[in-house]
Design a protein around this motif. Structure first.
Motif, PDB file in Angstrom:
ATOM      1  N   THR A  39       0.815  -1.215   0.000  1.00  0.00           N
ATOM      2  CA  THR A  39       0.000   0.000   0.000  1.00  0.00           C
ATOM      3  C   THR A  39       0.851   1.269   0.000  1.00  0.00           C
ATOM      4  N   ASN A  40       0.221   2.375  -0.389  1.00  0.00           N
ATOM      5  CA  ASN A  40       0.950   3.642  -0.487  1.00  0.00           C
ATOM      6  C   ASN A  40       1.418   4.155   0.869  1.00  0.00           C
ATOM      7  N   GLY A  63      -5.975   5.105  -3.474  1.00  0.00           N
ATOM      8  CA  GLY A  63      -7.296   4.743  -3.971  1.00  0.00           C
ATOM      9  C   GLY A  63      -7.470   3.283  -4.345  1.00  0.00           C
ATOM     10  N   VAL A  64      -6.364   2.523  -4.357  1.00  0.00           N
ATOM     11  CA  VAL A  64      -6.457   1.096  -4.685  1.00  0.00           C
ATOM     12  C   VAL A  64      -6.880   0.328  -3.438  1.00  0.00           C
ATOM     13  N   ASP A  65      -7.843  -0.567  -3.583  1.00  0.00           N
ATOM     14  CA  ASP A  65      -8.327  -1.358  -2.453  1.00  0.00           C
ATOM     15  C   ASP A  65      -7.417  -2.568  -2.259  1.00  0.00           C
ATOM     16  N   PRO A  66      -6.620  -2.603  -1.183  1.00  0.00           N
ATOM     17  CA  PRO A  66      -5.697  -3.721  -0.994  1.00  0.00           C
ATOM     18  C   PRO A  66      -6.391  -5.048  -0.727  1.00  0.00           C
ATOM     19  N   LEU A  90      -2.318  -8.635   8.769  1.00  0.00           N
ATOM     20  CA  LEU A  90      -3.655  -8.589   9.384  1.00  0.00           C
ATOM     21  C   LEU A  90      -4.748  -8.774   8.332  1.00  0.00           C
ATOM     22  N   GLU A  91      -4.428  -9.534   7.284  1.00  0.00           N
ATOM     23  CA  GLU A  91      -5.354  -9.847   6.196  1.00  0.00           C
ATOM     24  C   GLU A  91      -5.699  -8.629   5.343  1.00  0.00           C
ATOM     25  N   LEU A  92      -4.891  -7.578   5.412  1.00  0.00           N
ATOM     26  CA  LEU A  92      -5.165  -6.395   4.587  1.00  0.00           C
ATOM     27  C   LEU A  92      -5.075  -6.741   3.108  1.00  0.00           C
TER      28      LEU A  92
END
Length: 237
Positions: A39-40, A63-66, A90-92
């Protein structure tokens, strides 16, 4: 072995030809440490702590859904070529979990949330699949723990630059502390809040980590506290 796991193994195997592994790329002291992130938020934090010693490639932009992100064959090659892989955990990154587990058997792969005590984590929303809320950047004090985990990982991989990582970590933590104090004051000023701002009872400490990780920084003089970013700054889901 499930078909999904077989597919992931095939992707890793396809990434090998024409792409040397990090272990075959010479002494790390003679070049930048290659870090691939998900993620960013993690991308920004690794850059802050690593400074000029790291070359960071982030797979997901703002804006990207991980939770929904699926790694492409190109992503696998990028991951395979990294000296360090840093992801949320954590399952992100739910759809990348098996792939990250496979890569962890071959190279340095760290869930940046691994050192956050369970008691500091929020319960997830009622319809969420995760056991805990993986959006830990909503609490700057949790993000400080993440930053320390990142710094420790970089120092282990590149011990010759440990002093640099420690300096950058200290400066970054000062920004997070300033931002957290600002958020605490704002929460305390809300009528009826009673001055309480426990991260386990409110998510109003929102985006404190993002504020610090995205703000321009002077090493000599950290900026004054700033409000959380506006709605125009997208964050991962």
């Amino acid at each position: 072995m499930t078909p999904r796991r077989l597919l992931l193994l095939a992707l890793v195997a396809l990434a090998l030809p024409g792409c040397s592994s990090s272990a075959e790329s010479g002494d790390i002291a003679d070049r930048k440490v290659r870090v691939t992130t998900t993620t960013n938020f993690i991308t920004d934090t690794v850059r802050q702590i690593g400074g000029d010693r790291v070359a960071v490639t982030g797979l997901m932009g703002p804006g990207v859904d991980p939770h929904l992100y699926k790694a492409s064959a190109g992503d696998v090659r990028t991951l395979r070529d990294a000296d360090v892989i840093a992801y949320g955990g954590l399952e992100l990154e739910g759809k990348m979990a098996d792939l990250l587990d496979e890569l962890a058997e071959r190279q340095t792969t760290v869930a940046v949330t691994k050192d956050i005590p369970r008691g500091r984590l929020l319960e997830p929303p009622g319809d969420a699949a995760e056991q805990v809320d993986p959006h830990v950047w909503f609490d700057a004090t949790n993000w400080m723990i993440v930053a320390r985990t990142i710094a420790a990982t970089l120092k282990e991989k590149d011990p010759g630059s440990a002093a640099l990582y420690d300096r950058n970590l200290a400066a970054y933590e000062r920004e997070l502390q300033q931002t957290d104090r600002y958020v605490q004051r704002r929460i305390a000023s809300i009528p009826g809040s009673g001055g309480s701002s426990s991260p386990r009872t409110t998510r109003s400490r929102t985006s404190a980590a993002a504020t610090a990780s995205r703000s321009p920084r002077s090493r000599a003089s950290p900026p004054p506290p700033r409000p959380p970013p506006g709605t125009s700054s997208a964050s991962p889901g």
